[in-house]
Design a protein around this motif. Structure first.
Motif, PDB file in Angstrom:
ATOM      1  N   ILE A  27       0.769  -1.124  -0.117  1.00  0.00           N
ATOM      2  CA  ILE A  27       0.003   0.010  -0.058  1.00  0.00           C
ATOM      3  C   ILE A  27       0.907   1.261  -0.043  1.00  0.00           C
ATOM      4  N   ALA A  28       2.222   1.158   0.291  1.00  0.00           N
ATOM      5  CA  ALA A  28       2.879   2.354   0.201  1.00  0.00           C
ATOM      6  C   ALA A  28       2.808   3.355  -0.754  1.00  0.00           C
ATOM      7  N   THR A  29       2.921   2.965  -2.142  1.00  0.00           N
ATOM      8  CA  THR A  29       2.857   3.720  -3.166  1.00  0.00           C
ATOM      9  C   THR A  29       1.558   4.273  -3.449  1.00  0.00           C
ATOM     10  N   VAL A  30       0.476   3.560  -3.198  1.00  0.00           N
ATOM     11  CA  VAL A  30      -0.842   4.139  -3.280  1.00  0.00           C
ATOM     12  C   VAL A  30      -1.307   4.808  -2.455  1.00  0.00           C
ATOM     13  N   VAL A  31      -0.836   4.785  -1.389  1.00  0.00           N
ATOM     14  CA  VAL A  31      -1.244   5.916  -0.336  1.00  0.00           C
ATOM     15  C   VAL A  31      -0.186   7.137  -0.430  1.00  0.00           C
ATOM     16  N   SER A  32       1.247   6.753  -0.555  1.00  0.00           N
ATOM     17  CA  SER A  32       1.870   8.144  -0.738  1.00  0.00           C
ATOM     18  C   SER A  32       1.485   8.906  -2.088  1.00  0.00           C
ATOM     19  N   THR A  33       1.037   8.480  -3.119  1.00  0.00           N
ATOM     20  CA  THR A  33       0.384   9.210  -4.213  1.00  0.00           C
ATOM     21  C   THR A  33      -0.986   9.792  -3.902  1.00  0.00           C
ATOM     22  N   ARG A  34      -1.536   9.360  -2.845  1.00  0.00           N
ATOM     23  CA  ARG A  34      -2.916   9.857  -2.309  1.00  0.00           C
ATOM     24  C   ARG A  34      -3.964   9.340  -3.485  1.00  0.00           C
ATOM     25  N   VAL A  35      -3.731   8.157  -4.051  1.00  0.00           N
ATOM     26  CA  VAL A  35      -4.737   7.637  -4.897  1.00  0.00           C
ATOM     27  C   VAL A  35      -5.755   7.093  -3.872  1.00  0.00           C
ATOM     28  N   PHE A 149       9.711   0.826 -17.233  1.00  0.00           N
ATOM     29  CA  PHE A 149       8.010   1.290 -17.473  1.00  0.00           C
ATOM     30  C   PHE A 149       8.081   2.678 -17.298  1.00  0.00           C
ATOM     31  N   MET A 150       8.757   3.327 -16.174  1.00  0.00           N
ATOM     32  CA  MET A 150       8.684   4.807 -15.912  1.00  0.00           C
ATOM     33  C   MET A 150       9.231   5.709 -17.488  1.00  0.00           C
ATOM     34  N   SER A 176      -2.740  -1.610 -10.790  1.00  0.00           N
ATOM     35  CA  SER A 176      -1.346  -1.990 -10.629  1.00  0.00           C
ATOM     36  C   SER A 176      -1.406  -2.238  -8.887  1.00  0.00           C
ATOM     37  N   ALA A 177      -2.067  -1.561  -8.259  1.00  0.00           N
ATOM     38  CA  ALA A 177      -1.866  -1.976  -6.541  1.00  0.00           C
ATOM     39  C   ALA A 177      -2.441  -3.181  -6.340  1.00  0.00           C
ATOM     40  N   ALA A 178      -3.521  -3.529  -7.240  1.00  0.00           N
ATOM     41  CA  ALA A 178      -4.479  -5.012  -6.904  1.00  0.00           C
ATOM     42  C   ALA A 178      -3.257  -6.124  -7.624  1.00  0.00           C
ATOM     43  N   GLY A 250       4.364   7.461 -11.456  1.00  0.00           N
ATOM     44  CA  GLY A 250       5.495   6.519 -10.569  1.00  0.00           C
ATOM     45  C   GLY A 250       5.100   5.299 -10.006  1.00  0.00           C
ATOM     46  N   GLY A 251       3.998   5.670  -9.102  1.00  0.00           N
ATOM     47  CA  GLY A 251       3.418   4.618  -8.220  1.00  0.00           C
ATOM     48  C   GLY A 251       3.001   3.455  -9.243  1.00  0.00           C
ATOM     49  N   PHE A 252       2.335   3.800 -10.114  1.00  0.00           N
ATOM     50  CA  PHE A 252       1.746   2.559 -11.105  1.00  0.00           C
ATOM     51  C   PHE A 252       2.975   1.874 -11.710  1.00  0.00           C
ATOM     52  N   CYS A 253       4.299   2.566 -12.257  1.00  0.00           N
ATOM     53  CA  CYS A 253       5.249   1.780 -12.811  1.00  0.00           C
ATOM     54  C   CYS A 253       5.674   0.964 -11.726  1.00  0.00           C
ATOM     55  N   ALA A 254       6.054   1.520 -10.538  1.00  0.00           N
ATOM     56  CA  ALA A 254       6.663   0.588  -9.467  1.00  0.00           C
ATOM     57  C   ALA A 254       5.794  -0.467  -8.965  1.00  0.00           C
TER      58      ALA A 254
END
Length: 328
Positions: A27-35, A149-150, A176-178, A250-254
């Motif tokens: 969840i770190a990326t999807v939380v940090s991007t505030r999605v 990917f980025m 991507s998070a899923a 960036g979150g999507f690519c990671a």
């Protein structure tokens, strides 16, 4: 029978801790991007951690159950020492906000207790070499895929407005998070499956052939999903906010890089670290902007935790096992 049930409960407690500790990975990326808000993000990740129980095989569980130490030396004391050591190491690194590998902690715990019981001859080189090699390979693959990917995403979106890019990748990041949570559940829940299956096998409850019963698959995915629901917020901050600043693109690519690497390794039965993989992907994404965009001091602390995980957990496991051997 009572001892077996208690050990299965200890294994599930570790599985819960694994999900709690590694919630940051999902969840770190999807939380940090505030999605997604933290509350919604953990539910999203936990759901796909559990869905991974259906249709992704048990190759990693078989590697852990039969590929690290000779199954014949694995008894209740060895299992208890391995699980306890891995749980303690996860607790220590969570306290300091360090995203260490629960997978490597468990494997090291199993190896440490096995050696304490019967010497280094019980270790199976093929399985251990596979694990050690991918300590380096998994973050490198994550780094390269994340960076690739980025670069591709930036090239495809270079004519779009910032608002359109943000809106599009916010939606894509849900996918991507899923996908990453599926990879996380597939890889990490299988380590505990392997431990429970070897417990059942050595106690004669699986017959002559080693396999992972479906009920074991379900309870392990349920435990890791529940742990993810509670979340490890200290590590979320390190992974999603301190390593590098992330935008939805960036979150999507990671996350996409991490998902591909984890699902690919699971297909080949390689118990890689989800922590190593997503950290490499985040650093890869950050480095495409400029190398200084990555906070390398934080990255060094993370790598130090990786290096210490295997020897420290192996020693802790051996120290837990030795008094148990004297009592038996």
């Amino acid at each position: 029978m009572l001892v077996l049930v208690l050990l299965i409960l200890v294994a599930l407690a570790f599985d819960f801790m694994n999900g709690f500790h590694d919630a940051a990975n999902s969840i770190a990326t999807v939380v940090s991007t505030r999605v997604l808000t933290p509350r919604v993000a953990v539910v999203w990740a936990a759901f796909f951690n559990f869905v991974a129980a259906f249709g992704f095989g048990v190759a990693v569980a078989t590697t852990v159950g039969r590929g690290i130490v000779v199954p014949e030396v694995v008894d209740n004391a060895v299992i208890f020492a391995a699980l306890s050591a891995a749980f303690l190491w996860d607790l220590i690194t969570w306290h300091y906000g360090l995203p260490s590998s629960s997978s490597h902690a468990l494997i090291a715990g199993l190896a440490g207790a096995g050696v304490a019981k019967a010497g280094p001859g019980v270790l199976l080189p093929a399985g251990l070499v596979k694990v050690v090699v991918f300590i380096v390979v998994s973050p490198l693959v994550g780094f390269l895929l994340g960076a690739l990917f980025m670069v591709i995403a930036i090239w495809l979106a270079h004519r779009a407005t910032p608002a359109a890019i943000d809106r599009t990748f916010r939606r894509l990041q849900l996918v991507s998070a899923a996908g990453y949570s599926l990879g996380h559940g597939t890889n990490d829940a299988q380590k505990t499956m392997g431990i429970i299956a070897v417990l059942l096998f050595t106690s004669g409850r699986l017959g002559e052939k080693f396999y992972v019963p479906f009920w074991v698959i379900l309870i392990c995915h349920a435990a890791i999903a529940l742990g993810t629901m509670f979340g490890g917020w200290r590590i979320v901050r390190t992974m999603g906010m301190r390593l590098t600043a992330l935008q939805p693109i960036g979150g999507f690519c990671a996350e996409t890089a991490g998902a591909i690497a984890l699902l690919g390794s699971a297909a080949f039965g390689i118990p890689v670290s989800t922590t190593h993989t997503i950290t490499g992907a985040i650093v890869g994404v950050g480095s495409t902007r400029r190398f200084s965009a990555v906070r390398w001091g934080v990255a060094q602390n993370v790598v130090a935790a990786w290096i210490l995980t295997i020897p420290c957990t192996a020693v802790i496991s051996a120290l837990i096992y030795l008094p148990l051997r004297l009592l038996s």
